[in-house]
Design a protein around this motif. Structure first.
Motif, mmCIF file in Angstrom:
data_model
loop_
_atom_site.group_PDB
_atom_site.id
_atom_site.type_symbol
_atom_site.label_atom_id
_atom_site.label_comp_id
_atom_site.label_asym_id
_atom_site.label_seq_id
_atom_site.Cartn_x
_atom_site.Cartn_y
_atom_site.Cartn_z
ATOM 1 N N ARG A 7 1.017 -1.378 0.084
ATOM 2 C CA ARG A 7 -0.092 -0.179 -0.513
ATOM 3 C C ARG A 7 0.551 1.662 0.243
ATOM 4 N NH1 ARG A 7 -5.942 -0.942 1.743
ATOM 5 N NH2 ARG A 7 -5.684 -3.407 1.464
ATOM 6 N N LEU A 8 1.703 1.561 0.603
ATOM 7 C CA LEU A 8 3.168 2.775 0.812
ATOM 8 C C LEU A 8 3.481 3.037 -0.645
ATOM 9 C CD1 LEU A 8 5.216 1.562 3.903
ATOM 10 C CD2 LEU A 8 3.645 3.277 4.047
ATOM 11 N N ALA A 9 3.577 1.396 -1.197
ATOM 12 C CA ALA A 9 4.178 2.682 -2.380
ATOM 13 C C ALA A 9 2.873 2.625 -3.461
ATOM 14 C CB ALA A 9 4.981 0.279 -3.327
ATOM 15 N N VAL A 10 2.100 2.340 -3.206
ATOM 16 C CA VAL A 10 0.564 2.503 -4.267
ATOM 17 C C VAL A 10 0.309 3.973 -4.117
ATOM 18 C CG1 VAL A 10 -1.981 2.597 -4.658
ATOM 19 C CG2 VAL A 10 -0.565 0.167 -4.470
ATOM 20 N N GLU A 11 0.610 4.647 -2.991
ATOM 21 C CA GLU A 11 0.399 6.244 -1.995
ATOM 22 C C GLU A 11 1.501 7.060 -2.480
ATOM 23 O OE1 GLU A 11 0.641 6.467 2.174
ATOM 24 O OE2 GLU A 11 -0.985 5.211 2.538
ATOM 25 N N ALA A 12 3.131 6.437 -3.116
ATOM 26 C CA ALA A 12 3.713 6.548 -3.666
ATOM 27 C C ALA A 12 3.356 6.423 -4.779
ATOM 28 C CB ALA A 12 5.055 6.006 -3.119
ATOM 29 N N ALA A 13 2.769 6.126 -5.647
ATOM 30 C CA ALA A 13 2.459 6.322 -6.940
ATOM 31 C C ALA A 13 1.488 7.174 -7.010
ATOM 32 C CB ALA A 13 2.463 5.306 -7.967
ATOM 33 N N LEU A 14 0.143 7.092 -6.564
ATOM 34 C CA LEU A 14 -0.266 8.259 -6.536
ATOM 35 C C LEU A 14 -0.079 10.000 -6.480
ATOM 36 C CD1 LEU A 14 -2.838 6.465 -4.850
ATOM 37 C CD2 LEU A 14 -3.228 6.736 -7.446
ATOM 38 N N TRP A 15 0.929 9.467 -5.014
ATOM 39 C CA TRP A 15 2.019 11.077 -4.770
ATOM 40 C C TRP A 15 2.239 11.562 -5.906
ATOM 41 C CZ3 TRP A 15 6.894 11.906 -4.749
ATOM 42 C CH2 TRP A 15 7.263 13.508 -4.284
ATOM 43 N N ALA A 16 2.895 11.005 -6.445
ATOM 44 C CA ALA A 16 3.685 11.023 -7.870
ATOM 45 C C ALA A 16 2.706 12.056 -8.963
ATOM 46 C CB ALA A 16 4.771 10.258 -8.399
ATOM 47 N N LEU A 17 1.387 11.092 -8.994
ATOM 48 C CA LEU A 17 0.984 11.597 -10.162
ATOM 49 C C LEU A 17 0.199 13.440 -9.886
ATOM 50 C CD1 LEU A 17 -0.988 8.534 -11.064
ATOM 51 C CD2 LEU A 17 0.725 9.786 -12.018
ATOM 52 N N GLY A 18 0.246 13.025 -8.364
ATOM 53 C CA GLY A 18 0.074 14.393 -7.596
ATOM 54 C C GLY A 18 0.329 15.596 -7.585
ATOM 55 N N GLY A 20 2.392 15.812 -10.377
ATOM 56 C CA GLY A 20 2.333 16.284 -11.776
ATOM 57 C C GLY A 20 3.284 15.647 -12.201
ATOM 58 N N GLY A 21 3.954 14.081 -12.289
ATOM 59 C CA GLY A 21 4.201 13.349 -12.992
ATOM 60 C C GLY A 21 3.355 12.474 -13.595
ATOM 61 N N SER A 22 3.979 11.303 -14.755
ATOM 62 C CA SER A 22 3.306 10.746 -15.528
ATOM 63 C C SER A 22 3.675 9.551 -15.033
ATOM 64 C CB SER A 22 4.695 10.345 -16.104
ATOM 65 O OG SER A 22 5.885 10.016 -16.282
ATOM 66 N N ALA A 23 2.767 8.249 -15.852
ATOM 67 C CA ALA A 23 2.280 6.873 -15.230
ATOM 68 C C ALA A 23 3.725 6.519 -15.034
ATOM 69 C CB ALA A 23 2.149 6.436 -16.086
ATOM 70 N N VAL A 24 4.990 6.856 -15.564
ATOM 71 C CA VAL A 24 5.715 6.328 -15.437
ATOM 72 C C VAL A 24 6.544 6.271 -14.354
ATOM 73 C CG1 VAL A 24 8.621 6.244 -16.554
ATOM 74 C CG2 VAL A 24 6.861 6.360 -18.203
ATOM 75 N N ASP A 25 7.001 8.199 -14.208
ATOM 76 C CA ASP A 25 6.853 8.530 -12.754
ATOM 77 C C ASP A 25 6.317 7.608 -11.998
ATOM 78 O OD1 ASP A 25 9.052 10.734 -13.709
ATOM 79 O OD2 ASP A 25 7.230 11.893 -13.442
ATOM 80 N N ALA A 26 5.520 7.276 -11.865
ATOM 81 C CA ALA A 26 4.729 7.469 -10.678
ATOM 82 C C ALA A 26 4.923 5.448 -10.908
ATOM 83 C CB ALA A 26 2.988 6.765 -10.401
ATOM 84 N N ALA A 27 5.137 4.918 -11.644
ATOM 85 C CA ALA A 27 5.331 3.749 -11.486
ATOM 86 C C ALA A 27 7.250 3.270 -10.765
ATOM 87 C CB ALA A 27 5.750 2.283 -12.831
#
Length: 478
Positions: A7-18, A20-27
């Motif tokens: 779940r912490l990794a999912v939160e990090a992905a969503l944080w990166a999107l927030g 302004g990051g791309s889906a690659v940044d989030a992954a």
């Protein structure tokens, strides 16, 4: 939406999107966190593979697997007591950080230092370990470095810090792959491997670059299944689906359906084990393209992210739990070289500068010219088997992503042996049908059946996700 095993990794992905990051940044943000919270499975000492899709563009693949050290020879490996699962000779060049950098350079909107911020914070200030991760960590704890300073048998929820890894990530954020490969971490890695008897050098690390590749594809029941080409085993998925395509489709609990899927998987994987090698060294025949329909009768992390029309399927690993058991800068080095063959006549025979047969495979599926599924499943040889079984449920049985991942599975480890996971409507009937088909049915530990993530993209853009109950993850979107 993001789906992964913590779940912490999912939160990090969503944080990166927030941010302004791309889906690659989030992954990448999620993957870096996974290397912190599941260091027995992944991290900066491992390898990476990815599929990336943008609207209106061809799907692009990335092979981030590293080769064996240039000085490695078959003669060294066949010497008495030289070749075993955690031998220093099986350490290969880690490709994760180079993969992060190349993916972000091509598709990212954030810099690497920003993307790695959640992982650095969790490593430095601590994280609560998940239930399944604690079990896997504990089972592999004998391979923790003596000076690692991490608990050997963590309990679920225990707070763990890894200050050395935080510093390694900080250096990567400042200087990227060059700082990682030829800086303090690279020097420590080479020293540790050579002291253990291996032959990794700084030149091996400095010379590595992952490569952009064209995915391979196969048609299955009006869907186009995309995999990466060898040296990974994605071709086994396509070969199995080619065999399965003409088999009658029944219900997921029908023993005949279970047996048909299992038989196709075995034949596809046998082809893969026969042919797959590093195509830069040994040409690989396109066995997955052959129409074979008339013949019908271990530790890794995976992340799926979809955002702003971009889809990312990213998988990374150190191979078995804590990899080689040799550590540097808070992270284990992988033992991926154990995937080589010691048979001098096999295309996958060990050689310096050659990439070994690889188990980790990201997946995507297109339908009507658009990305329909972003999916993957961890578990070594279970990966192609899980791909086929989950796709059977999603495409043929009409299950949603979570239901498809919840279903029990079979596992073919070798020979005529078959493991049947409990949970079918009639487990005894499935076991009888498998036995009648020539299988020796055995009990296999639950954690051997893998763990997957799926995001389905509907034509109107609606996202539907699932995360495997066999791990600590979740799928979450907004």
């Amino acid at each position: 939406m993001a789906a992964t095993s913590n779940r912490l990794a999912v939160e990090a992905a969503l944080w990166a999107l927030g941010e302004g990051g791309s889906a690659v940044d989030a992954a990448v943000a999620a993957d870096a966190v996974l290397g912190v919270v599941q260091p027995h499975s992944s991290g900066i000492g491992g390898d990476a593979f990815a599929l990336v899709a943008e609207p209106g563009e061809a799907v692009v693949g990335f092979n981030g697997s590293g080769p064996a050290p240039a000085a490695l020879t078959l003669e060294q490996c066949v010497a008495p007591d030289a070749w075993y699962e955690r031998s220093p000779l099986v350490v290969t060049v880690p490709g994760v950080v180079d993969a992060w950098e190349q993916l972000v350079a091509r598709y990212g909107r954030l810099d690497l230092a920003t993307i790695l911020r959640p992982a650095m914070a969790l490593a430095e200030h601590g994280f609560p370990i998940g239930r399944i991760a604690a079990m896997e960590w504990s089972s592999a704890s004998e391979h923790l470095h003596p000076d690692h300073g991490l608990p050997e048998h963590p309990v679920p929820g225990q707070r763990i810090t890894n200050v050395a890894l935080a510093e390694s990530l900080r250096a990567i954020g400042r200087g990227g792959r060059d700082a990682h490969m030829t800086g303090a971490w690279g020097g420590a890695a080479v020293d540790a491997v050579q002291r253990a008897g291996g032959c990794l050098t700084l030149d091996d690390l400095a010379g590595h670059r992952g490569e952009w590749v064209v995915p391979i594809a196969g048609e299955y029941h009006e869907h186009e299944v995309l995999q990466l080409p060898p040296n990974g085993q994605g071709a086994a998925v396509l070969a199995a689906l080619a065999r399965l395509a003409a088999a009658p489709v029944s219900t997921p609990d029908d023993p005949a359906d279970v047996v048909a899927v299992t038989r196709a998987i075995r034949e596809g994987m046998e082809d893969a084990h026969t042919h797959i090698a590093d195509p830069r060294v040994s040409p690989v025949p396109p066995f997955w393209e052959t129409d074979l329909r008339q013949t019908v009768g271990r530790d890794t992390v995976y992340t799926a992210v979809v955002a702003d029309g971009m889809a990312v399927s990213l998988i990374t690993s150190v191979y078995v739990g804590f990899g080689s058991g040799i550590h540097a800068g808070g992270a284990p080095l992988q033992n991926r070289g154990f995937g080589f063959s010691l048979d001098a006549s096999h295309p996958n025979v060990v050689a310096g500068g050659k990439r070994p047969f690889h188990t980790i495979i990201p997946g995507m599926v297109r339908r009507d010219g658009r990305i329909h599924l972003v999916y993957g499943l961890v578990g070594g040889p279970m990966q192609p088997q899980g791909h086929v079984q989950v796709l059977r449920h999603l495409i043929d049985h009409g299950l949603d992503p979570q239901a498809a991942l919840d279903r029990p599975r079979t596992l073919w480890p070798l020979g005529d042996i078959l493991g049947v996971e409990p949970g079918f409507a009639d487990d005894d009937a499935v076991r009888r049908a498998a036995t009648d088909d020539g299988w020796q049915v055995v009990d296999i530990p639950e954690r051997w059946f893998g763990a997957g993530q799926v995001i389905r993209i509907h034509p109107d853009g609606w996202l539907e996700g699932g995360s495997d109950p066999r791990h600590d993850g979740t799928a979450f979107g907004y």
